[in-house]
Design an enzyme around this catalytic site. Structure first.
Site, PDB file in Angstrom:
ATOM      1  N   ALA A   1     -22.283-133.091 -26.355  1.00 28.57           N
ATOM      2  CA  ALA A   1     -22.150-132.122 -25.257  1.00 28.57           C
ATOM      3  C   ALA A   1     -22.289-130.671 -25.692  1.00 28.57           C
ATOM      4  O   ALA A   1     -22.065-129.764 -24.905  1.00 28.57           O
ATOM      5  CB  ALA A   1     -20.810-132.329 -24.552  1.00 28.57           C
ATOM      6  N   SER A   2     -22.669-130.430 -26.947  1.00 28.94           N
ATOM      7  CA  SER A   2     -22.776-129.032 -27.386  1.00 28.94           C
ATOM      8  C   SER A   2     -24.059-128.383 -26.894  1.00 28.94           C
ATOM      9  O   SER A   2     -24.184-127.161 -26.900  1.00 28.94           O
ATOM     10  CB  SER A   2     -22.692-128.943 -28.912  1.00 28.94           C
ATOM     11  OG  SER A   2     -23.774-129.636 -29.506  1.00 28.94           O
ATOM     12  N   ARG A   3     -25.039-129.193 -26.490  1.00 23.99           N
ATOM     13  CA  ARG A   3     -26.312-128.612 -26.031  1.00 23.99           C
ATOM     14  C   ARG A   3     -27.044-129.602 -25.135  1.00 23.99           C
ATOM     15  O   ARG A   3     -26.590-130.737 -24.930  1.00 23.99           O
ATOM     16  CB  ARG A   3     -27.179-128.240 -27.238  1.00 23.99           C
ATOM     17  CG  ARG A   3     -27.576-129.466 -28.040  1.00 23.99           C
ATOM     18  CD  ARG A   3     -28.372-129.092 -29.269  1.00 23.99           C
ATOM     19  NE  ARG A   3     -29.089-130.270 -29.727  1.00 23.99           N
ATOM     20  CZ  ARG A   3     -29.663-130.382 -30.917  1.00 23.99           C
ATOM     21  NH1 ARG A   3     -29.599-129.382 -31.768  1.00 23.99           N
ATOM     22  NH2 ARG A   3     -30.308-131.469 -31.245  1.00 23.99           N
TER      23      ARG A   3
ATOM     24  N   ASP B   1     -19.478-137.996 -36.038  1.00 19.44           N
ATOM     25  CA  ASP B   1     -20.860-138.393 -36.297  1.00 19.44           C
ATOM     26  C   ASP B   1     -20.993-139.850 -35.876  1.00 19.44           C
ATOM     27  O   ASP B   1     -20.459-140.747 -36.545  1.00 19.44           O
ATOM     28  CB  ASP B   1     -21.185-138.221 -37.781  1.00 19.44           C
ATOM     29  CG  ASP B   1     -22.625-138.587 -38.079  1.00 19.44           C
ATOM     30  OD1 ASP B   1     -23.317-139.099 -37.171  1.00 19.44           O
ATOM     31  OD2 ASP B   1     -23.066-138.359 -39.220  1.00 19.44           O
TER      32      ASP B   1
ATOM     33  N   ASN C   1     -24.260-139.901 -24.078  1.00 19.37           N
ATOM     34  CA  ASN C   1     -25.459-139.065 -24.041  1.00 19.37           C
ATOM     35  C   ASN C   1     -26.011-138.762 -25.433  1.00 19.37           C
ATOM     36  O   ASN C   1     -27.216-138.539 -25.575  1.00 19.37           O
ATOM     37  CB  ASN C   1     -25.095-137.756 -23.305  1.00 19.37           C
ATOM     38  CG  ASN C   1     -26.104-136.666 -23.548  1.00 19.37           C
ATOM     39  OD1 ASN C   1     -27.171-136.655 -22.934  1.00 19.37           O
ATOM     40  ND2 ASN C   1     -25.811-135.751 -24.484  1.00 19.37           N
TER      41      ASN C   1
ATOM     42  N   SER D   1     -33.715-143.747 -21.065  1.00 24.43           N
ATOM     43  CA  SER D   1     -34.935-142.926 -21.099  1.00 24.43           C
ATOM     44  C   SER D   1     -36.045-143.644 -20.357  1.00 24.43           C
ATOM     45  O   SER D   1     -36.080-144.887 -20.314  1.00 24.43           O
ATOM     46  CB  SER D   1     -35.375-142.707 -22.547  1.00 24.43           C
ATOM     47  OG  SER D   1     -36.690-142.182 -22.587  1.00 24.43           O
TER      48      SER D   1
ATOM     49  N   TYR E   1     -36.756-146.182 -30.930  1.00 20.24           N
ATOM     50  CA  TYR E   1     -36.049-145.406 -29.901  1.00 20.24           C
ATOM     51  C   TYR E   1     -36.201-146.076 -28.532  1.00 20.24           C
ATOM     52  O   TYR E   1     -35.216-146.269 -27.807  1.00 20.24           O
ATOM     53  CB  TYR E   1     -36.619-143.984 -29.879  1.00 20.24           C
ATOM     54  CG  TYR E   1     -36.067-143.099 -28.788  1.00 20.24           C
ATOM     55  CD1 TYR E   1     -34.852-142.433 -28.950  1.00 20.24           C
ATOM     56  CD2 TYR E   1     -36.768-142.893 -27.596  1.00 20.24           C
ATOM     57  CE1 TYR E   1     -34.347-141.602 -27.950  1.00 20.24           C
ATOM     58  CE2 TYR E   1     -36.274-142.066 -26.596  1.00 20.24           C
ATOM     59  CZ  TYR E   1     -35.069-141.423 -26.781  1.00 20.24           C
ATOM     60  OH  TYR E   1     -34.580-140.597 -25.789  1.00 20.24           O
TER      61      TYR E   1
ATOM     62  N   ALA F   1     -36.872-149.152 -27.920  1.00 17.87           N
ATOM     63  CA  ALA F   1     -36.144-150.426 -27.945  1.00 17.87           C
ATOM     64  C   ALA F   1     -34.636-150.185 -27.779  1.00 17.87           C
ATOM     65  O   ALA F   1     -33.955-150.915 -27.045  1.00 17.87           O
ATOM     66  CB  ALA F   1     -36.425-151.163 -29.260  1.00 17.87           C
TER      67      ALA F   1
ATOM     68  N   LYS G   1     -33.243-147.615 -26.274  1.00 16.63           N
ATOM     69  CA  LYS G   1     -32.977-147.156 -24.905  1.00 16.63           C
ATOM     70  C   LYS G   1     -33.071-148.307 -23.909  1.00 16.63           C
ATOM     71  O   LYS G   1     -32.410-148.308 -22.861  1.00 16.63           O
ATOM     72  CB  LYS G   1     -33.927-146.014 -24.539  1.00 16.63           C
ATOM     73  CG  LYS G   1     -33.621-144.701 -25.264  1.00 16.63           C
ATOM     74  CD  LYS G   1     -32.195-144.227 -25.026  1.00 16.63           C
ATOM     75  CE  LYS G   1     -31.991-142.747 -25.286  1.00 16.63           C
ATOM     76  NZ  LYS G   1     -30.573-142.357 -25.166  1.00 16.63           N
TER      77      LYS G   1
HETATM   78  P1  NAD Z   1     -30.464-132.621 -27.626  1.00 18.00           P
HETATM   79  O1  NAD Z   1     -31.067-132.783 -28.964  1.00 18.00           O
HETATM   80  O2  NAD Z   1     -30.361-131.261 -27.031  1.00 18.00           O
HETATM   81  O3  NAD Z   1     -29.004-133.266 -27.574  1.00 18.00           O
HETATM   82  C1  NAD Z   1     -28.681-134.427 -28.286  1.00 18.00           C
HETATM   83  C2  NAD Z   1     -27.222-134.356 -28.639  1.00 18.00           C
HETATM   84  O4  NAD Z   1     -26.847-135.572 -29.306  1.00 18.00           O
HETATM   85  C3  NAD Z   1     -26.913-133.203 -29.602  1.00 18.00           C
HETATM   86  O5  NAD Z   1     -25.758-132.542 -29.161  1.00 18.00           O
HETATM   87  C4  NAD Z   1     -26.689-133.912 -30.928  1.00 18.00           C
HETATM   88  O6  NAD Z   1     -25.799-133.241 -31.789  1.00 18.00           O
HETATM   89  C5  NAD Z   1     -26.111-135.243 -30.456  1.00 18.00           C
HETATM   90  N1  NAD Z   1     -26.276-136.257 -31.493  1.00 18.00           N
HETATM   91  C6  NAD Z   1     -27.427-136.737 -32.023  1.00 18.00           C
HETATM   92  N2  NAD Z   1     -27.145-137.620 -33.001  1.00 18.00           N
HETATM   93  C7  NAD Z   1     -25.782-137.701 -33.081  1.00 18.00           C
HETATM   94  C8  NAD Z   1     -24.899-138.415 -33.915  1.00 18.00           C
HETATM   95  N3  NAD Z   1     -25.314-139.206 -34.904  1.00 18.00           N
HETATM   96  N4  NAD Z   1     -23.566-138.260 -33.722  1.00 18.00           N
HETATM   97  C9  NAD Z   1     -23.109-137.437 -32.768  1.00 18.00           C
HETATM   98  N5  NAD Z   1     -23.908-136.715 -31.958  1.00 18.00           N
HETATM   99  C10 NAD Z   1     -25.230-136.841 -32.124  1.00 18.00           C
HETATM  100  O7  NAD Z   1     -31.328-133.557 -26.690  1.00 18.00           O
HETATM  101  P2  NAD Z   1     -31.145-134.025 -25.175  1.00 18.00           P
HETATM  102  O8  NAD Z   1     -32.499-134.071 -24.605  1.00 18.00           O
HETATM  103  O9  NAD Z   1     -30.091-133.246 -24.499  1.00 18.00           O
HETATM  104  O10 NAD Z   1     -30.676-135.543 -25.397  1.00 18.00           O
HETATM  105  C11 NAD Z   1     -29.550-136.111 -24.739  1.00 18.00           C
HETATM  106  C12 NAD Z   1     -29.831-137.558 -24.437  1.00 18.00           C
HETATM  107  O11 NAD Z   1     -30.885-137.652 -23.489  1.00 18.00           O
HETATM  108  C13 NAD Z   1     -30.280-138.384 -25.659  1.00 18.00           C
HETATM  109  O12 NAD Z   1     -29.672-139.652 -25.612  1.00 18.00           O
HETATM  110  C14 NAD Z   1     -31.780-138.514 -25.442  1.00 18.00           C
HETATM  111  O13 NAD Z   1     -32.302-139.645 -26.070  1.00 18.00           O
HETATM  112  C15 NAD Z   1     -31.825-138.599 -23.926  1.00 18.00           C
HETATM  113  N6  NAD Z   1     -33.131-138.302 -23.324  1.00 18.00           N
HETATM  114  C16 NAD Z   1     -33.678-137.059 -23.432  1.00 18.00           C
HETATM  115  C17 NAD Z   1     -34.917-136.807 -22.861  1.00 18.00           C
HETATM  116  C18 NAD Z   1     -35.601-135.463 -22.952  1.00 18.00           C
HETATM  117  O14 NAD Z   1     -36.790-135.353 -22.623  1.00 18.00           O
HETATM  118  N7  NAD Z   1     -34.922-134.410 -23.377  1.00 18.00           N
HETATM  119  C19 NAD Z   1     -35.582-137.827 -22.172  1.00 18.00           C
HETATM  120  C20 NAD Z   1     -34.974-139.078 -22.065  1.00 18.00           C
HETATM  121  C21 NAD Z   1     -33.749-139.305 -22.644  1.00 18.00           C
END
Ligand code: NAD
Length: 242
Positions: free
Chosen positions: A8-10, A58, A85, A137, A150, A152, A154
């Protein structure tokens, strides 16, 4: 409402935390390495009328997953919303994909989410109904050209959500969202040409925003979706998921 949002940090997770904050939720802002950003999200949630704290883990490390669940259980006796997420989209050609990379991807997207849900079940059941939302996804449905592991993982998330929806009803609802191309760090490596190509094939002709996904996650975490469980909502601007 008490909610745990992983990653949830970004990006999408941050948008979900803020969206729930607007509904006066108490939000556990989970992060892995961006402590400063997580602190900023905590402040923003508070500013919006909710309350929040940050919690580090982590999810690639099974011990951390257990500790995260224990931390939550020590603070709260009830969990209304659990949003899975966190996770990365590692792009690797299948011919180069190692078993370790495959396993690491499943560990974060599938195993950590399943174990966190399992450990937090008593709290979710106490909420009656507890609500769980998995972030899957569009690639779970379409496949990926450079991330078979990835896609698979999802897809596994969707099967997990559907199974838990059956097994945990009626105390807990379990749903998934399947975002398409969303403007976060995941797309940061795109060249302008690749971004333009993405936009060209999306019927709504643009990349989505994290807030547009957060809106649907918030819906699935609210009584507005009270008769929904085991479903996957596509948030992809009209991309055909199959
Ligand atoms: P992002 O990179 O901004 O956020 C991903 C977050 O997951 C980050 O805060 C990161 O620190 C955390 N994270 C990753 N690996 C981790 C670990 N081992 N332990 C703890 N935290 C971990 O990307 P986003 O787009 O906000 O992704 C969020 C979710 O949405 C993900 O599951 C991603 O697969 C999914 N998603 C994103 C998109 C897209 O186009 N952005 C599309 C489909 C699905």
């Amino acid at each position: 409402m008490r909610a745990l949002v992983t990653g949830a940090s970004r990006g999408i997770g941050r948008a979900v935390a803020l969206r729930l904050g607007r509904e006066a939720a108490e939000v556990a802002v989970h992060y892995r390495s961006h402590a400063e950003e997580a602190r900023a999200v905590v402040e923003e949630v508070t500013h919006l009328g909710g309350s929040a704290f940050s919690v580090r883990a982590d999810l690639a490390r099974p011990d951390d997953v257990g500790r995260l669940a224990d931390d939550l259980a020590a603070r709260w006796d009830r969990l209304d919303a659990l949003v899975h997420n966190a996770g990365e989209y590692p792009r690797v050609a299948f011919r180069d994909l190692t078993p370790a990379e495959f396993a690491a991807c499943f560990q974060v997207h599938v195993f950590a989410a399943a174990e966190l849900t399992r450990r937090l079940l008593p709290l979710l059941e106490a909420a009656r109904p507890g609500r769980v939302v998995f972030v899957s996804s569009v690639l779970a449905f379409s496949g990926s050209r450079h991330g078979a592991h990835y896609a698979a993982a999802k897809a596994a998330v969707v099967g997990l959500a559907r199974s838990l929806a059956r097994e945990l009803a009626p105390a807990v609802t379990v749903n998934a969202v399947a975002p398409g191309s969303i403007d976060t760090a995941i797309l940061a490596g795109d060249t302008p040409a690749l971004r333009a190509e993405r936009e060209r094939v999306i019927p709504l002709r643009r990349i989505g925003t994290p807030e547009e996904v957060a809106e649907v996650v918030a819906f699935l975490n609210s009584p507005r979706s009270s008769y929904m469980t085991g479903t996957t909502l596509h948030v992809n601007g009209g991309l055909r998921p199959d």
